[in-house]
Design a protein around this motif. Structure first.
Motif, PDB file in Angstrom:
ATOM      1  N   ASN A  21      15.563 -10.671  -5.533  1.00 10.89           N
ATOM      2  CA  ASN A  21      14.059  -9.825  -5.104  1.00 10.89           C
ATOM      3  C   ASN A  21      13.457 -10.604  -5.416  1.00 10.89           C
ATOM      4  O   ASN A  21      12.834 -10.728  -6.503  1.00 10.89           O
ATOM      5  CB  ASN A  21      13.424  -8.697  -5.231  1.00 10.89           C
ATOM      6  N   HIS A  22      12.435 -11.985  -4.553  1.00 13.53           N
ATOM      7  CA  HIS A  22      11.801 -12.902  -4.517  1.00 13.53           C
ATOM      8  C   HIS A  22      10.711 -12.860  -3.370  1.00 13.53           C
ATOM      9  O   HIS A  22      10.535 -12.136  -2.885  1.00 13.53           O
ATOM     10  CB  HIS A  22      12.395 -14.535  -4.536  1.00 13.53           C
ATOM     11  N   PRO A  23       9.220 -13.763  -4.284  1.00 12.68           N
ATOM     12  CA  PRO A  23       8.345 -13.144  -3.769  1.00 12.68           C
ATOM     13  C   PRO A  23       8.544 -13.940  -2.313  1.00 12.68           C
ATOM     14  O   PRO A  23       9.173 -14.683  -1.604  1.00 12.68           O
ATOM     15  CB  PRO A  23       7.483 -14.154  -4.231  1.00 12.68           C
ATOM     16  N   LYS A  24       8.069 -13.397  -1.378  1.00 16.13           N
ATOM     17  CA  LYS A  24       8.062 -13.384   0.724  1.00 16.13           C
ATOM     18  C   LYS A  24       6.573 -14.420   0.955  1.00 16.13           C
ATOM     19  O   LYS A  24       5.715 -14.191   0.782  1.00 16.13           O
ATOM     20  CB  LYS A  24       8.067 -12.084   1.362  1.00 16.13           C
ATOM     21  N   ALA A  25       7.883 -15.623   1.190  1.00 16.53           N
ATOM     22  CA  ALA A  25       6.304 -16.459   1.850  1.00 16.53           C
ATOM     23  C   ALA A  25       5.145 -16.093   3.182  1.00 16.53           C
ATOM     24  O   ALA A  25       4.047 -16.447   2.487  1.00 16.53           O
ATOM     25  CB  ALA A  25       7.166 -17.828   2.872  1.00 16.53           C
ATOM     26  N   SER A  26       5.595 -14.830   3.822  1.00 20.88           N
ATOM     27  CA  SER A  26       4.969 -14.480   4.867  1.00 20.88           C
ATOM     28  C   SER A  26       4.749 -13.071   3.704  1.00 20.88           C
ATOM     29  O   SER A  26       5.753 -11.913   4.272  1.00 20.88           O
ATOM     30  CB  SER A  26       5.387 -14.752   6.051  1.00 20.88           C
ATOM     31  N   PRO A  27       3.622 -12.135   3.117  1.00 20.72           N
ATOM     32  CA  PRO A  27       3.827 -11.193   2.361  1.00 20.72           C
ATOM     33  C   PRO A  27       3.622  -9.879   3.314  1.00 20.72           C
ATOM     34  O   PRO A  27       2.601 -10.729   4.354  1.00 20.72           O
ATOM     35  CB  PRO A  27       3.140 -11.424   1.463  1.00 20.72           C
ATOM     36  N   PHE A  28       4.822  -8.595   3.800  1.00 22.25           N
ATOM     37  CA  PHE A  28       4.429  -8.177   3.983  1.00 22.25           C
ATOM     38  C   PHE A  28       2.715  -6.851   4.268  1.00 22.25           C
ATOM     39  O   PHE A  28       2.553  -6.827   3.195  1.00 22.25           O
ATOM     40  CB  PHE A  28       5.412  -6.743   3.724  1.00 22.25           C
ATOM     41  N   SER A  29       2.570  -6.733   5.360  1.00 21.56           N
ATOM     42  CA  SER A  29       1.290  -5.879   4.832  1.00 21.56           C
ATOM     43  C   SER A  29       1.113  -5.023   6.063  1.00 21.56           C
ATOM     44  O   SER A  29       1.808  -4.753   7.223  1.00 21.56           O
ATOM     45  CB  SER A  29      -0.072  -6.760   5.352  1.00 21.56           C
ATOM     46  N   LYS A  30       0.575  -3.677   6.076  1.00 24.01           N
ATOM     47  CA  LYS A  30       0.434  -2.510   6.648  1.00 24.01           C
ATOM     48  C   LYS A  30      -1.323  -1.896   6.428  1.00 24.01           C
ATOM     49  O   LYS A  30      -2.130  -1.661   5.427  1.00 24.01           O
ATOM     50  CB  LYS A  30       1.032  -1.196   6.055  1.00 24.01           C
ATOM     51  N   ILE A  31      -1.571  -1.947   7.950  1.00 20.10           N
ATOM     52  CA  ILE A  31      -3.249  -1.699   8.214  1.00 20.10           C
ATOM     53  C   ILE A  31      -2.829  -0.069   8.943  1.00 20.10           C
ATOM     54  O   ILE A  31      -2.590  -0.239   9.891  1.00 20.10           O
ATOM     55  CB  ILE A  31      -3.954  -2.440   8.265  1.00 20.10           C
ATOM     56  N   GLU A  32      -4.158   0.674   8.560  1.00 21.68           N
ATOM     57  CA  GLU A  32      -4.419   1.634   8.713  1.00 21.68           C
ATOM     58  C   GLU A  32      -5.863   1.823   9.817  1.00 21.68           C
ATOM     59  O   GLU A  32      -6.501   1.910   8.785  1.00 21.68           O
ATOM     60  CB  GLU A  32      -4.034   3.214   8.673  1.00 21.68           C
ATOM     61  N   GLN A  33      -6.024   2.594  10.862  1.00 18.12           N
ATOM     62  CA  GLN A  33      -6.984   2.012  10.645  1.00 18.12           C
ATOM     63  C   GLN A  33      -7.502   3.982  12.017  1.00 18.12           C
ATOM     64  O   GLN A  33      -7.148   3.472  12.631  1.00 18.12           O
ATOM     65  CB  GLN A  33      -7.566   0.664  11.767  1.00 18.12           C
ATOM     66  N   GLU A  34      -8.681   4.531  11.848  1.00 14.76           N
ATOM     67  CA  GLU A  34      -9.057   5.363  12.624  1.00 14.76           C
ATOM     68  C   GLU A  34     -10.576   4.950  12.712  1.00 14.76           C
ATOM     69  O   GLU A  34     -10.775   4.635  12.833  1.00 14.76           O
ATOM     70  CB  GLU A  34      -9.638   6.633  11.824  1.00 14.76           C
ATOM     71  N   VAL A  35      -9.954   5.497  14.179  1.00 13.92           N
ATOM     72  CA  VAL A  35     -11.654   5.199  15.484  1.00 13.92           C
ATOM     73  C   VAL A  35     -11.433   6.712  16.018  1.00 13.92           C
ATOM     74  O   VAL A  35     -10.410   7.222  16.886  1.00 13.92           O
ATOM     75  CB  VAL A  35     -10.673   4.541  16.585  1.00 13.92           C
ATOM     76  N   GLY A  36     -12.255   7.587  15.694  1.00 14.58           N
ATOM     77  CA  GLY A  36     -12.889   8.925  16.456  1.00 14.58           C
ATOM     78  C   GLY A  36     -11.668   9.574  16.069  1.00 14.58           C
ATOM     79  O   GLY A  36     -11.497   9.877  14.414  1.00 14.58           O
ATOM     80  N   LEU A  37     -10.753  10.422  16.033  1.00 21.20           N
ATOM     81  CA  LEU A  37      -9.778  10.941  16.057  1.00 21.20           C
ATOM     82  C   LEU A  37      -8.647  10.969  15.928  1.00 21.20           C
ATOM     83  O   LEU A  37      -7.721  11.654  16.397  1.00 21.20           O
ATOM     84  CB  LEU A  37     -10.093  12.565  16.955  1.00 21.20           C
ATOM     85  N   SER A  38      -8.408   9.234  16.535  1.00 18.53           N
ATOM     86  CA  SER A  38      -6.828   8.991  16.649  1.00 18.53           C
ATOM     87  C   SER A  38      -6.996   8.293  15.937  1.00 18.53           C
ATOM     88  O   SER A  38      -7.947   7.463  15.176  1.00 18.53           O
ATOM     89  CB  SER A  38      -6.860   8.137  17.695  1.00 18.53           C
ATOM     90  N   LYS A  39      -5.992   7.313  15.709  1.00 20.86           N
ATOM     91  CA  LYS A  39      -5.230   6.482  14.737  1.00 20.86           C
ATOM     92  C   LYS A  39      -5.001   5.205  14.394  1.00 20.86           C
ATOM     93  O   LYS A  39      -3.457   5.436  15.394  1.00 20.86           O
ATOM     94  CB  LYS A  39      -4.542   7.402  13.224  1.00 20.86           C
ATOM     95  N   ILE A  40      -4.664   4.002  14.136  1.00 22.50           N
ATOM     96  CA  ILE A  40      -3.964   2.689  14.921  1.00 22.50           C
ATOM     97  C   ILE A  40      -3.082   2.832  13.778  1.00 22.50           C
ATOM     98  O   ILE A  40      -3.838   1.789  12.336  1.00 22.50           O
ATOM     99  CB  ILE A  40      -4.702   1.743  15.580  1.00 22.50           C
ATOM    100  N   THR A  41      -2.036   1.848  13.227  1.00 25.36           N
ATOM    101  CA  THR A  41      -1.020   1.748  12.239  1.00 25.36           C
ATOM    102  C   THR A  41      -0.448   0.600  13.024  1.00 25.36           C
ATOM    103  O   THR A  41       0.257   0.297  13.417  1.00 25.36           O
ATOM    104  CB  THR A  41      -0.238   2.619  11.832  1.00 25.36           C
ATOM    105  N   ILE A  42      -0.742  -0.287  12.341  1.00 28.04           N
ATOM    106  CA  ILE A  42       0.149  -2.104  12.205  1.00 28.04           C
ATOM    107  C   ILE A  42       0.666  -2.569  10.717  1.00 28.04           C
ATOM    108  O   ILE A  42       0.311  -2.587   9.876  1.00 28.04           O
ATOM    109  CB  ILE A  42      -0.946  -3.235  12.968  1.00 28.04           C
ATOM    110  N   ALA A  43       2.531  -3.103  11.682  1.00 25.88           N
ATOM    111  CA  ALA A  43       2.734  -3.075  10.412  1.00 25.88           C
ATOM    112  C   ALA A  43       3.184  -4.395  10.445  1.00 25.88           C
ATOM    113  O   ALA A  43       4.337  -4.943  11.396  1.00 25.88           O
ATOM    114  CB  ALA A  43       3.820  -2.408  10.122  1.00 25.88           C
TER     115      ALA A  43
END
Length: 293
Positions: A21-43
């Motif tokens: 298990n080695h460090p990745k050159a392009s590390p993974f990221s996940k963001i969650e953004q609430e917009v009003g009563l909705s949610k946007i999730t990006i991986a």
């Protein structure tokens, strides 16, 4: 210490037989953004520039990492996934709630941004990508920024109850995609459901506050907050919202009277912030009352 000769060979064997298990050159990221009563999730994964040419076909004899006119996974490694919890309007196109692979076709001045139904492809799915599986394809402008973004970044800006702007930034290139949700309809469904199922004084108050904040249904809002007071008793924040609704209706005498009750209740409970809020609005409404006479 006497067992070191036995343990060390086992560790070396495990390292040689198993996958490291080695460090990745392009590390993974996940963001969650609430917009009003909705949610946007990006991986997604975040590649870095590292002094390389990022976009373009040929520049000073060097090709860009992301050639113009060719599909890009909007990141690195597996395809970027974007999930919407509710139906969303992207520019002026309706996209159903769900999860999509996010792709682009970059060009110098504008990019095609694609929300793709097939989320099983590794990377950009270049050889297996099927145009017919696109859920939505839009064209947006590509702009240049003064600041340099070293690691590719997806972020959100311009947030309010009803929308946000998704920004794609790498190097000095930025692409912005506006997104909108019908939060009022989503909220109204929730309100109707709550009113039909044993509403409490707090229910009536929250509905009244929402209507007041959105500047809609003023008479209904007043009826709901009066219901909250009748069923729940004298509460400083109930009367605070009642005063704001009455002021919106230009009924300043009644608004001042409600605010004075809220002020007294706030002083009793030591709610200094509400004391100041009521004092300021009472002064303001007295001035407006004089102007309207």
């Amino acid at each position: 210490m006497r067992y070191t000769w036995f343990i060390l060979p086992l560790l070396l064997c495990n390292l040689s037989w198993g996958q490291m298990n080695h460090p990745k050159a392009s590390p993974f990221s996940k963001i969650e953004q609430e917009v009003g009563l909705s949610k946007i999730t990006i991986a997604y994964s975040r590649p870095s520039a590292k002094g390389r040419v990022l976009f373009g076909n040929q520049l000073n004899g060097e090709s860009g990492l992301v050639p113009y006119g060719r599909i890009w996974r909007v990141g690195a490694n597996e395809s970027t996934k974007i999930t919407f919890s509710n139906d969303v309007l992207i520019t002026d196109h309706l996209l159903s709630k769900g999860t999509y692979a996010l792709y682009t076709f970059p060009e110098e001045k504008e990019w095609q941004v694609i929300f793709h139904n097939n989320t099983t492809h590794w990377g950009d799915g270049r050889t297996n990508y099927n145009l017919d599986e696109d859920a939505l394809r839009i064209l947006v402008a590509a702009t240049q920024t003064q600041d340099f973004q070293e690691s590719f970044l997806i972020s959100f800006d311009g947030l309010d109850h009803n929308g946000a702007v998704m920004n794609l930034n790498w190097g000095t290139t930025q692409v912005s995609v506006p997104m909108f949700f019908d939060t009022k309809s989503i909220m109204q469904l929730q309100i109707d459901e709550r009113l039909a199922n044993s509403p409490t004084p707090q229910t009536y108050y929250e509905i009244a506050r929402y209507y007041q904040e959105q500047d809609i249904h003023r008479e209904k809002a007043l009826g709901h907050v009066e219901e909250a007071i009748e069923k729940g008793g004298d509460t400083y924040y109930f009367y605070r919202v009642k005063s704001l609704i009455l002021a919106d209706l230009l009924r300043y005498d009644e608004a001042i009277a409600a605010a004075e009750i809220s002020l007294k209740l706030s002083e009793i409970e030591g709610k200094d912030e509400f004391v100041r809020l009521n004092q300021n609005t009472i002064s303001n409404w007295k001035s407006l009352r004089k102007k309207n006479k």
